[in-house]
Design a protein around this motif. Structure first.
Motif, PDB file in Angstrom:
ATOM      1  N   ASN A   6       0.828  -1.208   0.000  1.00  0.00           N
ATOM      2  CA  ASN A   6       0.000   0.000   0.000  1.00  0.00           C
ATOM      3  C   ASN A   6       0.856   1.250   0.000  1.00  0.00           C
ATOM      4  N   GLY A   7       0.320   2.317  -0.547  1.00  0.00           N
ATOM      5  CA  GLY A   7       1.018   3.592  -0.577  1.00  0.00           C
ATOM      6  C   GLY A   7       0.141   4.631  -1.234  1.00  0.00           C
ATOM      7  N   ASP A   8       0.759   5.683  -1.760  1.00  0.00           N
ATOM      8  CA  ASP A   8      -0.016   6.749  -2.399  1.00  0.00           C
ATOM      9  C   ASP A   8       0.350   6.937  -3.868  1.00  0.00           C
ATOM     10  N   ILE A   9       1.095   5.980  -4.425  1.00  0.00           N
ATOM     11  CA  ILE A   9       1.440   6.026  -5.845  1.00  0.00           C
ATOM     12  C   ILE A   9       0.398   5.224  -6.623  1.00  0.00           C
ATOM     13  N   PRO A  10      -0.280   5.820  -7.599  1.00  0.00           N
ATOM     14  CA  PRO A  10      -1.360   5.108  -8.299  1.00  0.00           C
ATOM     15  C   PRO A  10      -0.850   3.941  -9.142  1.00  0.00           C
ATOM     16  N   ILE A  11      -1.639   2.869  -9.137  1.00  0.00           N
ATOM     17  CA  ILE A  11      -1.403   1.713 -10.003  1.00  0.00           C
ATOM     18  C   ILE A  11      -2.404   1.797 -11.155  1.00  0.00           C
ATOM     19  N   PHE A  12      -1.886   1.824 -12.383  1.00  0.00           N
ATOM     20  CA  PHE A  12      -2.754   1.948 -13.559  1.00  0.00           C
ATOM     21  C   PHE A  12      -2.904   0.617 -14.269  1.00  0.00           C
ATOM     22  N   TYR A  54      -3.272   1.590  -5.161  1.00  0.00           N
ATOM     23  CA  TYR A  54      -2.132   2.436  -4.832  1.00  0.00           C
ATOM     24  C   TYR A  54      -1.013   1.594  -4.219  1.00  0.00           C
ATOM     25  N   SER A  55       0.229   2.028  -4.452  1.00  0.00           N
ATOM     26  CA  SER A  55       1.401   1.298  -3.993  1.00  0.00           C
ATOM     27  C   SER A  55       2.428   2.290  -3.459  1.00  0.00           C
ATOM     28  N   ASN A  56       3.493   1.747  -2.839  1.00  0.00           N
ATOM     29  CA  ASN A  56       4.599   2.613  -2.425  1.00  0.00           C
ATOM     30  C   ASN A  56       5.772   2.493  -3.396  1.00  0.00           C
ATOM     31  N   GLN A  57       5.545   1.845  -4.535  1.00  0.00           N
ATOM     32  CA  GLN A  57       6.571   1.687  -5.553  1.00  0.00           C
ATOM     33  C   GLN A  57       6.077   2.218  -6.892  1.00  0.00           C
ATOM     34  N   TYR A  58       7.014   2.562  -7.774  1.00  0.00           N
ATOM     35  CA  TYR A  58       6.637   2.983  -9.120  1.00  0.00           C
ATOM     36  C   TYR A  58       7.590   2.356 -10.134  1.00  0.00           C
ATOM     37  N   ASN A  59       7.103   2.172 -11.350  1.00  0.00           N
ATOM     38  CA  ASN A  59       7.978   1.677 -12.415  1.00  0.00           C
ATOM     39  C   ASN A  59       8.102   2.650 -13.583  1.00  0.00           C
ATOM     40  N   TYR A  60       7.258   3.705 -13.601  1.00  0.00           N
ATOM     41  CA  TYR A  60       7.360   4.723 -14.643  1.00  0.00           C
ATOM     42  C   TYR A  60       6.927   6.071 -14.092  1.00  0.00           C
ATOM     43  N   LYS A  61       7.298   7.127 -14.795  1.00  0.00           N
ATOM     44  CA  LYS A  61       6.759   8.451 -14.523  1.00  0.00           C
ATOM     45  C   LYS A  61       6.655   9.214 -15.837  1.00  0.00           C
ATOM     46  N   ARG A  62       5.674  10.097 -15.887  1.00  0.00           N
ATOM     47  CA  ARG A  62       5.387  10.865 -17.102  1.00  0.00           C
ATOM     48  C   ARG A  62       5.255   9.935 -18.301  1.00  0.00           C
ATOM     49  N   CYS A  63       4.162   9.195 -18.316  1.00  0.00           N
ATOM     50  CA  CYS A  63       4.015   8.192 -19.371  1.00  0.00           C
ATOM     51  C   CYS A  63       2.575   8.085 -19.869  1.00  0.00           C
ATOM     52  N   LEU A  64       2.452   7.571 -21.073  1.00  0.00           N
ATOM     53  CA  LEU A  64       1.162   7.174 -21.623  1.00  0.00           C
ATOM     54  C   LEU A  64       0.838   5.772 -21.118  1.00  0.00           C
ATOM     55  N   ILE A  65      -0.431   5.498 -20.875  1.00  0.00           N
ATOM     56  CA  ILE A  65      -0.869   4.174 -20.438  1.00  0.00           C
ATOM     57  C   ILE A  65      -1.975   3.731 -21.387  1.00  0.00           C
ATOM     58  N   SER A  78      -7.804   1.735 -24.628  1.00  0.00           N
ATOM     59  CA  SER A  78      -8.070   2.945 -23.844  1.00  0.00           C
ATOM     60  C   SER A  78      -6.759   3.676 -23.591  1.00  0.00           C
ATOM     61  N   VAL A  79      -6.821   4.993 -23.490  1.00  0.00           N
ATOM     62  CA  VAL A  79      -5.596   5.798 -23.376  1.00  0.00           C
ATOM     63  C   VAL A  79      -5.670   6.712 -22.157  1.00  0.00           C
ATOM     64  N   HIS A  80      -4.603   6.699 -21.360  1.00  0.00           N
ATOM     65  CA  HIS A  80      -4.467   7.600 -20.216  1.00  0.00           C
ATOM     66  C   HIS A  80      -3.075   8.228 -20.264  1.00  0.00           C
ATOM     67  N   TYR A  81      -2.934   9.331 -19.556  1.00  0.00           N
ATOM     68  CA  TYR A  81      -1.607   9.932 -19.381  1.00  0.00           C
ATOM     69  C   TYR A  81      -1.468  10.353 -17.930  1.00  0.00           C
ATOM     70  N   PHE A  82      -0.285  10.063 -17.359  1.00  0.00           N
ATOM     71  CA  PHE A  82      -0.015  10.488 -15.986  1.00  0.00           C
ATOM     72  C   PHE A  82       1.363  11.109 -15.949  1.00  0.00           C
ATOM     73  N   ASN A  83       1.452  12.321 -15.393  1.00  0.00           N
ATOM     74  CA  ASN A  83       2.717  13.064 -15.460  1.00  0.00           C
ATOM     75  C   ASN A  83       3.537  12.978 -14.180  1.00  0.00           C
ATOM     76  N   GLU A  84       3.208  12.016 -13.323  1.00  0.00           N
ATOM     77  CA  GLU A  84       3.992  11.803 -12.110  1.00  0.00           C
ATOM     78  C   GLU A  84       4.363  10.326 -12.010  1.00  0.00           C
ATOM     79  N   GLN A  85       4.930   9.938 -10.854  1.00  0.00           N
ATOM     80  CA  GLN A  85       5.292   8.543 -10.652  1.00  0.00           C
ATOM     81  C   GLN A  85       4.045   7.662 -10.598  1.00  0.00           C
ATOM     82  N   CYS A  86       4.122   6.480 -11.204  1.00  0.00           N
ATOM     83  CA  CYS A  86       3.002   5.545 -11.180  1.00  0.00           C
ATOM     84  C   CYS A  86       3.529   4.129 -11.415  1.00  0.00           C
ATOM     85  N   TRP A  87       2.703   3.150 -11.117  1.00  0.00           N
ATOM     86  CA  TRP A  87       3.004   1.767 -11.478  1.00  0.00           C
ATOM     87  C   TRP A  87       2.014   1.372 -12.574  1.00  0.00           C
TER      88      TRP A  87
END
Length: 400
Positions: A27-33, A41-52, A62-71
């Motif tokens: 658990n954490g505050d980093i979104p899992i997409f 949400y997790s406490n780890q990330y594998n990408y940041k500023r990316c298309l999903i 489906s297309v998303h974009y997140f400009n911060e850390q995410c998994w």
């Protein structure tokens, strides 16, 4: 002078695609997409500023974009934009325009691969500043929509809290303006509801809350049963697509007078509280105009002394009980006869009138925000292809 020249290339020439990975069990505050957005949400990330991009299944393409850390999970593909050649948000809007789901492979389980995405031919503006200007126009519209949604959610929480205080906790204002139950207001035990309720209140069946009506489907093989400017004909799928909104004006189809006669449909008035009664049970909305529905509904016409405001939250508050009272082997459905006999706690009229007076401005504000968002969405969707295809230019001022 603004250079609106375009160039053609492979999508893979400006975006590096990679598969996501199984998300960590923490658990954490980093979104899992995933393909359908945030899964957790997790406490780890594998990408940041990316298309999903949804990779497989119902949300493939489906297309998303997140400009911060995410998994990014393994049911999605990650896209990292080469910012020397292209703007992140510009490519995000371009991908939204490409209908990626139609480029998937597989019939029963649609699938997108990195190879498919790499080889898509695209046409983009050569000038990076033009890309950024176009992205700015579109993202400002999306930001306004998001802000309206945030305000709407806060208003919804306010309205729900008022209802809960008044009709669940029974802390409506007494004659002195103090919370009734907490201030020692008289309570009596009700044998039907199996709980204490304020003196003078009573248990009533939902049949007294409003006129409960169902719908039906006309012969779909007869094209004359449907028309462009008829009465809105709402299905559970329309309510599914309307999630996040409280009101609905139109569905995918409108029904003609011939269709109304063919299916022996009743036209419901504005402010009818719609509730899907199967597949699934519990989607809700309030009609902004006259509507009809298919057979997947049990709706409440507010013509028995209770407002649409009170009906809406009373049904929402009783939804678990309604679902538990449903039956069916293939899919659960709540019948009209069972629904009508379920009991609710009916307040005194003056309490209802006071609640309506307090809550109606919130509903009105929410309705206006939803209408604004509909207009903003239509404007964005109108501008998107014209801007991206170079049919509409951007001014020098926007390009500064």
């Amino acid at each position: 002078m603004v250079d609106m020249a375009m160039k053609t290339m492979r999508l893979g020439d400006i975006v590096d695609f990679k598969n996501g990975k199984v998300f960590p069990d923490n658990n954490g505050d980093i979104p899992i997409f995933g393909g359908n957005g945030v899964l957790g949400y997790s406490n780890q990330y594998n990408y940041k500023r990316c298309l999903i991009i949804g990779r497989v299944g119902a949300y493939c393409g489906s297309v998303h974009y997140f400009n911060e850390q995410c998994w990014v999970s393994d049911n999605a593909i990650v896209g990292i934009v080469n910012n020397v050649k292209a703007d992140d948000y510009y490519i995000y809007y371009l991908l939204k325009l490409l209908n990626l789901n139609k480029k998937s492979i597989g019939s029963s389980q649609p699938l997108l691969t990195q190879g498919i995405l790499d080889n898509i031919q695209i046409k983009i503006h050569k000038d990076l500043k033009i890309q950024q200007s176009i992205a700015k126009i579109l993202s400002q519209l999306d930001q306004k929509i998001a802000l309206n949604n945030q305000i709407n959610a806060q208003l919804e929480q306010m309205a729900k809290t008022i209802y809960d205080y008044w009709f669940v906790q029974f802390d409506f204002p007494d004659e002195n303006g103090k919370p009734y139950k907490s201030s020692g207001g008289e309570m009596v035990y009700d044998e039907v509801l199996k709980r204490e309720i304020p003196v003078g209140w009573s248990a009533k069946e939902l049949a007294h809350l409003g006129e409960i009506v169902g719908g039906s489907t006309p012969n779909t093989a007869n094209s004359e049963n449907f028309c462009e400017n008829g009465i809105a004909w709402i299905t559970p799928n329309d309510l599914s697509n309307n999630q996040g909104n409280k009101f609905i004006a139109n569905g995918e189809k409108n029904i003609s007078q011939e269709g109304i006669k063919d299916a022996n449909l009743k036209v419901y008035p504005k402010s009818t509280v719609l509730m899907s009664s199967r597949a699934p049970i519990g989607y809700m909305a309030i009609s902004l105009n006259e509507v009809t529905t298919n057979q997947g509904f049990k709706s409440f016409i507010p013509n028995k002394g209770y407002s649409q405001y009170f009906i809406f939250y009373t049904i929402k508050n009783m939804m678990n009980k309604i679902i538990k009272s449903s039956s069916g082997s293939t899919f659960k459905e709540i019948s009209a006869s069972v629904l009508k006999q379920l009991n609710f706690c009916s307040p005194n009229k003056n309490i209802l009138d006071n609640f309506d007076e307090k809550i109606k401005s919130i509903f009105s504000h929410q309705e206006n925000l939803e209408k604004q968002n509909q207009q903003l969405t239509q404007l964005r969707d109108f501008l998107l292809p014209m801007l991206m295809n170079g049919q509409v230019g951007v001014s020098d001022e926007l390009n500064q």
